[in-house]
Design a protein around this motif. Structure first.
Motif, PDB file in Angstrom:
ATOM      1  N   PRO A 151     -32.102  37.198  17.103  1.00  0.00           N
ATOM      2  CA  PRO A 151     -33.280  37.829  17.457  1.00  0.00           C
ATOM      3  C   PRO A 151     -32.793  39.569  17.308  1.00  0.00           C
ATOM      4  O   PRO A 151     -31.635  39.577  17.774  1.00  0.00           O
ATOM      5  CB  PRO A 151     -33.537  37.420  18.622  1.00  0.00           C
ATOM      6  N   GLY A 152     -33.523  40.055  16.404  1.00  0.00           N
ATOM      7  CA  GLY A 152     -32.638  41.912  16.021  1.00  0.00           C
ATOM      8  C   GLY A 152     -31.946  41.875  15.463  1.00  0.00           C
ATOM      9  O   GLY A 152     -31.791  43.368  14.701  1.00  0.00           O
ATOM     10  N   GLU A 153     -31.113  40.852  14.880  1.00  0.00           N
ATOM     11  CA  GLU A 153     -29.998  41.277  13.829  1.00  0.00           C
ATOM     12  C   GLU A 153     -30.470  42.099  12.491  1.00  0.00           C
ATOM     13  O   GLU A 153     -29.868  42.681  12.228  1.00  0.00           O
ATOM     14  CB  GLU A 153     -28.715  39.962  13.967  1.00  0.00           C
ATOM     15  N   PHE A 154     -31.509  41.007  11.617  1.00  0.00           N
ATOM     16  CA  PHE A 154     -31.744  41.361  10.670  1.00  0.00           C
ATOM     17  C   PHE A 154     -32.579  42.894  10.924  1.00  0.00           C
ATOM     18  O   PHE A 154     -31.960  43.433   9.990  1.00  0.00           O
ATOM     19  CB  PHE A 154     -32.886  40.278  10.092  1.00  0.00           C
ATOM     20  N   GLU A 155     -33.353  43.727  12.113  1.00  0.00           N
ATOM     21  CA  GLU A 155     -32.952  45.079  11.870  1.00  0.00           C
ATOM     22  C   GLU A 155     -32.447  45.770  11.741  1.00  0.00           C
ATOM     23  O   GLU A 155     -31.968  46.690  11.562  1.00  0.00           O
ATOM     24  CB  GLU A 155     -34.378  45.238  13.340  1.00  0.00           C
ATOM     25  N   THR A 156     -31.021  45.810  12.529  1.00  0.00           N
ATOM     26  CA  THR A 156     -29.597  46.144  12.934  1.00  0.00           C
ATOM     27  C   THR A 156     -29.173  46.698  11.321  1.00  0.00           C
ATOM     28  O   THR A 156     -28.917  47.490  11.151  1.00  0.00           O
ATOM     29  CB  THR A 156     -29.182  45.388  14.107  1.00  0.00           C
ATOM     30  N   VAL A 157     -29.555  45.023  10.865  1.00  0.00           N
ATOM     31  CA  VAL A 157     -28.888  44.803   9.240  1.00  0.00           C
ATOM     32  C   VAL A 157     -29.465  46.295   8.397  1.00  0.00           C
ATOM     33  O   VAL A 157     -29.161  46.834   7.602  1.00  0.00           O
ATOM     34  CB  VAL A 157     -28.422  43.781   8.610  1.00  0.00           C
ATOM     35  N   VAL A 158     -31.010  46.157   8.861  1.00  0.00           N
ATOM     36  CA  VAL A 158     -31.876  47.158   7.663  1.00  0.00           C
ATOM     37  C   VAL A 158     -32.046  48.390   8.001  1.00  0.00           C
ATOM     38  O   VAL A 158     -31.322  49.447   7.512  1.00  0.00           O
ATOM     39  CB  VAL A 158     -33.319  46.649   8.553  1.00  0.00           C
ATOM     40  N   LYS A 159     -31.617  48.756   9.559  1.00  0.00           N
ATOM     41  CA  LYS A 159     -30.987  49.977   9.767  1.00  0.00           C
ATOM     42  C   LYS A 159     -29.829  50.289   8.432  1.00  0.00           C
ATOM     43  O   LYS A 159     -29.434  51.755   8.274  1.00  0.00           O
ATOM     44  CB  LYS A 159     -30.575  50.255  11.551  1.00  0.00           C
ATOM     45  N   LYS A 194     -31.280  34.584   2.251  1.00  0.00           N
ATOM     46  CA  LYS A 194     -32.036  34.201   3.322  1.00  0.00           C
ATOM     47  C   LYS A 194     -31.480  33.408   4.084  1.00  0.00           C
ATOM     48  O   LYS A 194     -32.155  33.251   5.109  1.00  0.00           O
ATOM     49  CB  LYS A 194     -32.825  33.620   2.405  1.00  0.00           C
ATOM     50  N   GLY A 195     -30.702  32.861   3.818  1.00  0.00           N
ATOM     51  CA  GLY A 195     -29.507  31.592   4.498  1.00  0.00           C
ATOM     52  C   GLY A 195     -29.417  32.654   5.543  1.00  0.00           C
ATOM     53  O   GLY A 195     -28.604  32.144   6.480  1.00  0.00           O
ATOM     54  N   ALA A 196     -28.368  34.242   4.614  1.00  0.00           N
ATOM     55  CA  ALA A 196     -27.868  35.059   6.336  1.00  0.00           C
ATOM     56  C   ALA A 196     -28.453  34.919   6.956  1.00  0.00           C
ATOM     57  O   ALA A 196     -28.851  35.646   8.202  1.00  0.00           O
ATOM     58  CB  ALA A 196     -27.477  35.958   4.829  1.00  0.00           C
ATOM     59  N   ILE A 197     -29.981  36.059   6.213  1.00  0.00           N
ATOM     60  CA  ILE A 197     -31.124  36.031   7.622  1.00  0.00           C
ATOM     61  C   ILE A 197     -31.963  35.016   8.323  1.00  0.00           C
ATOM     62  O   ILE A 197     -31.454  35.533   9.851  1.00  0.00           O
ATOM     63  CB  ILE A 197     -32.546  36.442   7.213  1.00  0.00           C
ATOM     64  N   ASP A 198     -31.550  33.565   7.655  1.00  0.00           N
ATOM     65  CA  ASP A 198     -32.241  32.537   8.866  1.00  0.00           C
ATOM     66  C   ASP A 198     -31.237  32.200  10.262  1.00  0.00           C
ATOM     67  O   ASP A 198     -31.855  31.954  11.210  1.00  0.00           O
ATOM     68  CB  ASP A 198     -32.256  31.671   7.971  1.00  0.00           C
ATOM     69  N   ASP A 234     -39.036  49.999   2.469  1.00  0.00           N
ATOM     70  CA  ASP A 234     -39.877  49.022   2.373  1.00  0.00           C
ATOM     71  C   ASP A 234     -38.421  47.807   2.434  1.00  0.00           C
ATOM     72  O   ASP A 234     -39.031  46.542   3.078  1.00  0.00           O
ATOM     73  CB  ASP A 234     -40.221  48.697   1.335  1.00  0.00           C
ATOM     74  N   PHE A 235     -37.114  47.936   2.721  1.00  0.00           N
ATOM     75  CA  PHE A 235     -36.430  46.855   2.420  1.00  0.00           C
ATOM     76  C   PHE A 235     -36.718  46.699   4.053  1.00  0.00           C
ATOM     77  O   PHE A 235     -36.761  47.208   5.457  1.00  0.00           O
ATOM     78  CB  PHE A 235     -35.300  47.628   2.721  1.00  0.00           C
ATOM     79  N   GLY A 236     -36.781  44.820   4.974  1.00  0.00           N
ATOM     80  CA  GLY A 236     -37.329  44.083   5.510  1.00  0.00           C
ATOM     81  C   GLY A 236     -38.590  44.641   6.229  1.00  0.00           C
ATOM     82  O   GLY A 236     -39.354  43.933   7.190  1.00  0.00           O
ATOM     83  N   GLU A 237     -39.688  44.679   4.944  1.00  0.00           N
ATOM     84  CA  GLU A 237     -41.303  44.847   5.324  1.00  0.00           C
ATOM     85  C   GLU A 237     -41.603  43.948   5.719  1.00  0.00           C
ATOM     86  O   GLU A 237     -41.096  42.862   4.282  1.00  0.00           O
ATOM     87  CB  GLU A 237     -41.866  45.943   5.134  1.00  0.00           C
ATOM     88  N   ASN A 238     -42.397  43.413   5.722  1.00  0.00           N
ATOM     89  CA  ASN A 238     -43.624  41.848   5.665  1.00  0.00           C
ATOM     90  C   ASN A 238     -44.814  42.476   4.402  1.00  0.00           C
ATOM     91  O   ASN A 238     -45.510  42.631   5.347  1.00  0.00           O
ATOM     92  CB  ASN A 238     -43.385  40.691   6.933  1.00  0.00           C
TER      93      ASN A 238
END
Length: 186
Positions: free
Chosen positions: A51-59, A43-47, A125-129
């Motif tokens: 903008p857009g970086e978590f989506e890049t990691v998910v991919k 959670k700390g890493a994602i926070d 499902d990874f990254g989904e809310n």
């Protein structure tokens, strides 16, 4: 007729024993400092992402996962140089082993806002809310909402089996429990 009743009673007893075992395993995992540390670290890493970086990691772990011909969960994140990647390389082998040894299909870490921030399997499902995304009406979302509602009690909740789209529609049931801090807060 008696043998049918006996068989039905035996089957019911076996299901009860299985769920009791899974519930005990879930309590052990939910009370484990290493699981709580993993959740808070991811959670700390994602926070800290822009903008857009978590989506890049998910991919990088899903649609662009380099584990071609092997299960996605075999990728530890060697190519991911982000803080999330460093945590993934440290935590993923342990969580993958836990999933395998306990015979679970997957293990999820979900932030309090409903985002799946870690999953062993790395399906869609990874990254989904779970509150606002495509899975908001799924069994995992139901289990998440129920667990959040019962957070102070540390109650383990479960959803009934229903088709789960990220796993190719295979019926799945989900167990969930909120991890709480020393102040008994999620």
């Amino acid at each position: 007729e008696d043998s049918f009743r006996n068989m039905a009673a035996y089957s019911a007893k076996m299901v009860t024993l299985h769920f009791d075992q899974v519930r005990r395993e879930m309590e052990i995992m939910a009370d484990s400092p290493s699981i709580t540390t993993a959740l808070l670290s991811f959670k700390g890493a994602i926070d800290a992402f822009g903008p857009g970086e978590f989506e890049t990691v998910v991919k990088a772990y899903t649609s662009e996962n380099p584990a071609k011909g092997a299960p996605r969960f075999s990728y530890d994140g060697e190519g991911d140089r982000s803080r999330y990647g460093a945590l993934h390389r440290r935590q993923h082998p342990q969580l993958r082993k836990l999933k395998t040894e306990l015979g679970y299909y997957d293990i999820f870490l979900i932030s309090t806002d409903g985002t799946i921030i870690y999953t062993v399997e790395k399906e869609s499902d990874f990254g989904e809310n779970l509150l606002t995304g495509q899975l908001r009406n799924s069994g995992i979302a139901e289990a998440f909402r129920d667990a959040m509602a019962k957070a102070p009690d540390r109650t383990i909740v479960f959803s009934d089996f229903q088709p789960y789209e990220p796993s190719n529609g295979i019926p799945a049931s989900f167990l969930a429990r909120v991890l709480v801090n020393d102040a008994n807060e999620p």
